[in-house]
Design a protein around this motif. Sequence first.
Motif, mmCIF file in Angstrom:
data_model
loop_
_atom_site.group_PDB
_atom_site.id
_atom_site.type_symbol
_atom_site.label_atom_id
_atom_site.label_comp_id
_atom_site.label_asym_id
_atom_site.label_seq_id
_atom_site.Cartn_x
_atom_site.Cartn_y
_atom_site.Cartn_z
ATOM 1 N N SER A 112 -18.937 6.947 -24.162
ATOM 2 C CA SER A 112 -18.525 8.256 -24.862
ATOM 3 C C SER A 112 -18.667 9.635 -23.872
ATOM 4 N N LYS A 113 -19.802 9.189 -22.970
ATOM 5 C CA LYS A 113 -20.252 10.502 -22.259
ATOM 6 C C LYS A 113 -19.559 10.450 -20.691
ATOM 7 N N LEU A 114 -18.686 9.353 -20.412
ATOM 8 C CA LEU A 114 -18.276 9.386 -18.963
ATOM 9 C C LEU A 114 -17.328 10.357 -18.677
ATOM 10 N N ARG A 124 -31.412 3.817 -16.763
ATOM 11 C CA ARG A 124 -30.683 4.269 -17.750
ATOM 12 C C ARG A 124 -29.383 4.059 -17.599
ATOM 13 N N THR A 125 -28.624 3.927 -18.574
ATOM 14 C CA THR A 125 -26.985 3.856 -18.447
ATOM 15 C C THR A 125 -26.342 5.096 -19.123
ATOM 16 N N VAL A 126 -25.075 5.272 -18.585
ATOM 17 C CA VAL A 126 -24.438 6.395 -19.381
ATOM 18 C C VAL A 126 -23.650 5.815 -20.323
ATOM 19 N N PRO A 127 -23.425 5.932 -21.644
ATOM 20 C CA PRO A 127 -22.666 5.181 -22.691
ATOM 21 C C PRO A 127 -21.247 6.013 -22.275
#
Length: 234
Positions: free
Chosen positions: A7-9, A2-5
Amino acid sequence: HRTVPMSKLPILAWFFLVGSLVVLIVSPIRLFSLSLLSLQQFGLTPAFSLSEGNGIIQYQRLFWAYTGPATTATLLPALGITLEVLAARTGTLLFARRALIVAGIVLGQFGLIAWGQHLLVTTDTEALALIGSLFSLLAAAPALVILLSWLVMLSRVQDWRSVPILLTGLQTLFVVLSGVAGILLAVPSIGLVLHGSYVTTGHLHLVALGLVLLSFLTGLFHWWPSIMNRRISP
């Protein structure tokens, strides 16, 4: 997997990314100016001589074209560290997170242009100096967004008996002082008088020492127990 979008960094990641992009853009300018200066010292090119008025002015343009944006690039990750620490210490989400991301991006972009304000003392760069002053004043808007979020979270601190929070409180003082000095230097009529004085030097060091160094120490005391798996003695 899974990768973090994007916008949620974390805000720290966003601000570090923007600062890194600014450094990548302006670093060739510094390398170019240092190369010309080295060649001139060995007599290989008459690019500019620091013993002549025109040579000094040309070098000033290249110097501030790098130093101004580089200062902004250094400031952004420092602000990100402090905001993340405040969010963790107050147990709240970052105040106005999306506005903070936009403010960081805009502040980085303005930093690429605002360096021209330092050329107010040279008569042949008046237009560039006035444009730089304008964008320096406009940079107060995104900086104010960051400061308001900072103060809102700082007001929610319940226990001030910790080193990171005390350092953050001290940083707040430096933020206000550097902000006032920056606005004064950005106003053409005032900046023309203050340029080359201790106000210019003080503004740079308020940012470098008062904000960047203190934010590094704030993050170190905050994340050290997690990094080393050891508690810090009160």
